[in-house]
Design a protein around this motif. Sequence first.
Motif, PDB file in Angstrom:
ATOM      1  N   MET A   1     -39.227  10.366  13.937  1.00  0.00           N
ATOM      2  CA  MET A   1     -38.449  10.412  15.174  1.00  0.00           C
ATOM      3  C   MET A   1     -37.349  11.450  15.038  1.00  0.00           C
ATOM      4  O   MET A   1     -36.631  11.479  14.046  1.00  0.00           O
ATOM      5  N   LYS A   2     -37.218  12.314  16.033  1.00  0.00           N
ATOM      6  CA  LYS A   2     -36.241  13.398  15.976  1.00  0.00           C
ATOM      7  C   LYS A   2     -34.846  12.867  16.225  1.00  0.00           C
ATOM      8  O   LYS A   2     -34.600  12.093  17.149  1.00  0.00           O
ATOM      9  N   GLU A   3     -33.904  13.306  15.340  1.00  0.00           N
ATOM     10  CA  GLU A   3     -32.524  12.867  15.476  1.00  0.00           C
ATOM     11  C   GLU A   3     -31.848  13.590  16.637  1.00  0.00           C
ATOM     12  O   GLU A   3     -32.087  14.779  16.871  1.00  0.00           O
ATOM     13  N   VAL A   4     -31.002  12.868  17.353  1.00  0.00           N
ATOM     14  CA  VAL A   4     -30.276  13.429  18.490  1.00  0.00           C
ATOM     15  C   VAL A   4     -28.943  13.960  18.002  1.00  0.00           C
ATOM     16  O   VAL A   4     -28.188  13.257  17.319  1.00  0.00           O
ATOM     17  N   ALA A   5     -28.647  15.203  18.310  1.00  0.00           N
ATOM     18  CA  ALA A   5     -27.398  15.820  17.881  1.00  0.00           C
ATOM     19  C   ALA A   5     -26.219  15.209  18.617  1.00  0.00           C
ATOM     20  O   ALA A   5     -26.301  14.927  19.822  1.00  0.00           O
ATOM     21  N   VAL A   6     -25.136  14.981  17.894  1.00  0.00           N
ATOM     22  CA  VAL A   6     -23.908  14.412  18.471  1.00  0.00           C
ATOM     23  C   VAL A   6     -22.872  15.519  18.541  1.00  0.00           C
ATOM     24  O   VAL A   6     -22.543  16.131  17.518  1.00  0.00           O
ATOM     25  N   TYR A   7     -22.365  15.797  19.731  1.00  0.00           N
ATOM     26  CA  TYR A   7     -21.410  16.870  19.937  1.00  0.00           C
ATOM     27  C   TYR A   7     -20.031  16.291  20.245  1.00  0.00           C
ATOM     28  O   TYR A   7     -19.908  15.180  20.783  1.00  0.00           O
ATOM     29  N   PRO A   8     -18.994  17.024  19.890  1.00  0.00           N
ATOM     30  CA  PRO A   8     -17.638  16.536  20.184  1.00  0.00           C
ATOM     31  C   PRO A   8     -17.378  16.468  21.687  1.00  0.00           C
ATOM     32  O   PRO A   8     -17.943  17.216  22.469  1.00  0.00           O
ATOM     33  N   GLU A   9     -16.469  15.548  22.064  1.00  0.00           N
ATOM     34  CA  GLU A   9     -16.197  15.326  23.477  1.00  0.00           C
ATOM     35  C   GLU A   9     -14.901  15.947  23.940  1.00  0.00           C
ATOM     36  O   GLU A   9     -14.627  15.970  25.136  1.00  0.00           O
ATOM     37  N   ASN A  10     -14.051  16.450  22.988  1.00  0.00           N
ATOM     38  CA  ASN A  10     -12.791  17.064  23.410  1.00  0.00           C
ATOM     39  C   ASN A  10     -12.507  18.275  22.542  1.00  0.00           C
ATOM     40  O   ASN A  10     -13.193  18.540  21.546  1.00  0.00           O
ATOM     41  N   ILE A  11     -11.477  19.016  22.955  1.00  0.00           N
ATOM     42  CA  ILE A  11     -11.143  20.271  22.282  1.00  0.00           C
ATOM     43  C   ILE A  11     -10.679  20.029  20.851  1.00  0.00           C
ATOM     44  O   ILE A  11     -11.014  20.778  19.929  1.00  0.00           O
ATOM     45  N   GLU A  12      -9.887  18.948  20.621  1.00  0.00           N
ATOM     46  CA  GLU A  12      -9.388  18.689  19.272  1.00  0.00           C
ATOM     47  C   GLU A  12     -10.523  18.447  18.287  1.00  0.00           C
ATOM     48  O   GLU A  12     -10.513  18.944  17.150  1.00  0.00           O
ATOM     49  N   ASP A  13     -11.532  17.672  18.727  1.00  0.00           N
ATOM     50  CA  ASP A  13     -12.674  17.446  17.844  1.00  0.00           C
ATOM     51  C   ASP A  13     -13.453  18.732  17.604  1.00  0.00           C
ATOM     52  O   ASP A  13     -14.013  18.956  16.518  1.00  0.00           O
ATOM     53  N   CYS A  14     -13.497  19.606  18.601  1.00  0.00           N
ATOM     54  CA  CYS A  14     -14.169  20.891  18.419  1.00  0.00           C
ATOM     55  C   CYS A  14     -13.467  21.732  17.352  1.00  0.00           C
ATOM     56  O   CYS A  14     -14.116  22.391  16.533  1.00  0.00           O
ATOM     57  N   TYR A  15     -12.134  21.704  17.399  1.00  0.00           N
ATOM     58  CA  TYR A  15     -11.375  22.442  16.379  1.00  0.00           C
ATOM     59  C   TYR A  15     -11.686  21.921  14.976  1.00  0.00           C
ATOM     60  O   TYR A  15     -11.826  22.690  14.013  1.00  0.00           O
ATOM     61  N   LYS A  16     -11.799  20.579  14.853  1.00  0.00           N
ATOM     62  CA  LYS A  16     -12.109  19.997  13.544  1.00  0.00           C
ATOM     63  C   LYS A  16     -13.500  20.428  13.073  1.00  0.00           C
ATOM     64  O   LYS A  16     -13.707  20.742  11.897  1.00  0.00           O
ATOM     65  N   VAL A  17     -14.466  20.422  13.978  1.00  0.00           N
ATOM     66  CA  VAL A  17     -15.811  20.848  13.610  1.00  0.00           C
ATOM     67  C   VAL A  17     -15.826  22.314  13.197  1.00  0.00           C
ATOM     68  O   VAL A  17     -16.468  22.709  12.207  1.00  0.00           O
ATOM     69  N   ILE A  18     -15.090  23.131  13.975  1.00  0.00           N
ATOM     70  CA  ILE A  18     -15.055  24.562  13.661  1.00  0.00           C
ATOM     71  C   ILE A  18     -14.417  24.794  12.297  1.00  0.00           C
ATOM     72  O   ILE A  18     -14.907  25.592  11.481  1.00  0.00           O
ATOM     73  N   ASP A  19     -13.314  24.081  12.011  1.00  0.00           N
ATOM     74  CA  ASP A  19     -12.656  24.244  10.707  1.00  0.00           C
ATOM     75  C   ASP A  19     -13.574  23.804   9.569  1.00  0.00           C
ATOM     76  O   ASP A  19     -13.653  24.447   8.520  1.00  0.00           O
ATOM     77  N   HIS A  20     -14.279  22.692   9.773  1.00  0.00           N
ATOM     78  CA  HIS A  20     -15.198  22.207   8.741  1.00  0.00           C
ATOM     79  C   HIS A  20     -16.336  23.197   8.494  1.00  0.00           C
ATOM     80  O   HIS A  20     -16.676  23.506   7.340  1.00  0.00           O
ATOM     81  N   VAL A  21     -16.906  23.715   9.577  1.00  0.00           N
ATOM     82  CA  VAL A  21     -17.988  24.690   9.435  1.00  0.00           C
ATOM     83  C   VAL A  21     -17.479  25.969   8.789  1.00  0.00           C
ATOM     84  O   VAL A  21     -18.161  26.589   7.961  1.00  0.00           O
ATOM     85  N   SER A  22     -16.256  26.377   9.144  1.00  0.00           N
ATOM     86  CA  SER A  22     -15.689  27.596   8.563  1.00  0.00           C
ATOM     87  C   SER A  22     -15.459  27.438   7.063  1.00  0.00           C
ATOM     88  O   SER A  22     -15.735  28.354   6.277  1.00  0.00           O
ATOM     89  N   ILE A  23     -14.992  26.247   6.662  1.00  0.00           N
ATOM     90  CA  ILE A  23     -14.770  26.009   5.229  1.00  0.00           C
ATOM     91  C   ILE A  23     -16.091  26.020   4.471  1.00  0.00           C
ATOM     92  O   ILE A  23     -16.221  26.608   3.389  1.00  0.00           O
ATOM     93  N   GLU A  24     -17.106  25.359   5.036  1.00  0.00           N
ATOM     94  CA  GLU A  24     -18.415  25.365   4.391  1.00  0.00           C
ATOM     95  C   GLU A  24     -18.996  26.763   4.319  1.00  0.00           C
ATOM     96  O   GLU A  24     -19.594  27.160   3.307  1.00  0.00           O
ATOM     97  N   ARG A  25     -18.817  27.534   5.388  1.00  0.00           N
ATOM     98  CA  ARG A  25     -19.319  28.910   5.388  1.00  0.00           C
ATOM     99  C   ARG A  25     -18.647  29.729   4.310  1.00  0.00           C
ATOM    100  O   ARG A  25     -19.315  30.470   3.565  1.00  0.00           O
ATOM    101  N   ASP A  26     -17.326  29.619   4.184  1.00  0.00           N
ATOM    102  CA  ASP A  26     -16.611  30.370   3.139  1.00  0.00           C
ATOM    103  C   ASP A  26     -17.047  29.926   1.750  1.00  0.00           C
ATOM    104  O   ASP A  26     -17.163  30.755   0.833  1.00  0.00           O
ATOM    105  N   HIS A  27     -17.293  28.604   1.596  1.00  0.00           N
ATOM    106  CA  HIS A  27     -17.703  28.091   0.296  1.00  0.00           C
ATOM    107  C   HIS A  27     -19.055  28.670  -0.116  1.00  0.00           C
ATOM    108  O   HIS A  27     -19.217  29.185  -1.239  1.00  0.00           O
TER     109      HIS A  27
END
Length: 345
Positions: A1-27
């Motif tokens: 069964m295919k997993e359903v992607a969960v997206y943030p619902e507000n701008i603050e959560d988007c910033y957290k996701v972006i920061d997390h992805v940016s840190i992983e990308r740099d790593h």
Amino acid sequence: MKEVAVYPENIEDCYKVIDHVSIERDHYKVLYEQLQRHRYGQRSEKLSKDQLALFSELLGEDAEKEPQEETVTVPSHQRVRPKRKPLPEHLPRERVEHDLADEEKICACGCTLQRIGEEITEKLEAIPTQFKVIQHVRFKYGCKACETGVKIPSLPPMLIPKSIVTPSLLAMIVSDKFESHLPLHRQTQRFEALGIDLPRNTMANWVIVIGMFCESLLELMKQDMLQAKLIHADESPLRVLSEGKQKSYLWYYYGRVAESQICCIDFQASRHSIHPANFLKDYSDYMMTDAYSGYGELVRKKDVIPTYCWAHARRKFEAIPQPKKAVKKSHWRWKCLTLLAPCIK
């Protein structure tokens, strides 16, 4: 069964996701650059001029400044033929004289030529290894009248009694094995080519006996080395041809006392910390090693002061990726928000 992607619902959560992805990308980017340098980068540890001048700012205003670029004119020159080094002076010389025939010593004018000098040309001659048998002949004496017994002089002290080996032969075998890295089975083949029967197990027993004789010498060297103010220690793997054991270790200990340099090598079957602790149990001063935890038991002694190797520390700094121009964080945030905008509810 295919997993359903969960997206943030507000701008603050988007910033957290972006920061997390940016840190992983740099790593992962850093890991990729380290793998690239390990695979294609420079392997030599030769220091560059920039690294040598790393602490020049701490030396004050008199520190050496970076040289200015200038044009240098190199004049033309003639290539010099390399000169052969002379043969060692300690080698014995055999003089072979070459003279003119008597009729060639008459000049065209009718006078006899006079010797005015000589020219010497040296050639290196090789004499193959020679073996000889030393016969110890002992004369027997007895009384024919009473026939009470036979008297015979005793043999001089032998290095290995009841053996055919002499000190010179044993020194040759040990030197070829440990200094020239010539295994005993190859030495056996060499002796067979000369018509001499010396089995491998026989030579192995001789090496074991001479090793037992050298234990007292090693102990004296160890006692002298323990007087040093600083001891360098390191271990190196060694493969041993034995059942159930593929790799052992040689533990190296180096110290300097006055003008004498002493290096002791301790063979052990493992890399356990108990080996350096036992070998240097009576030492109390400075000790230089790498960051291997096996020296921890010895370093934990209050009398042993650890000093670590700068060459190993330098490798960690070399593994750091080169700095690049930083990208503004707001730029990445705006770009990611543009991509995630349709997904925000």
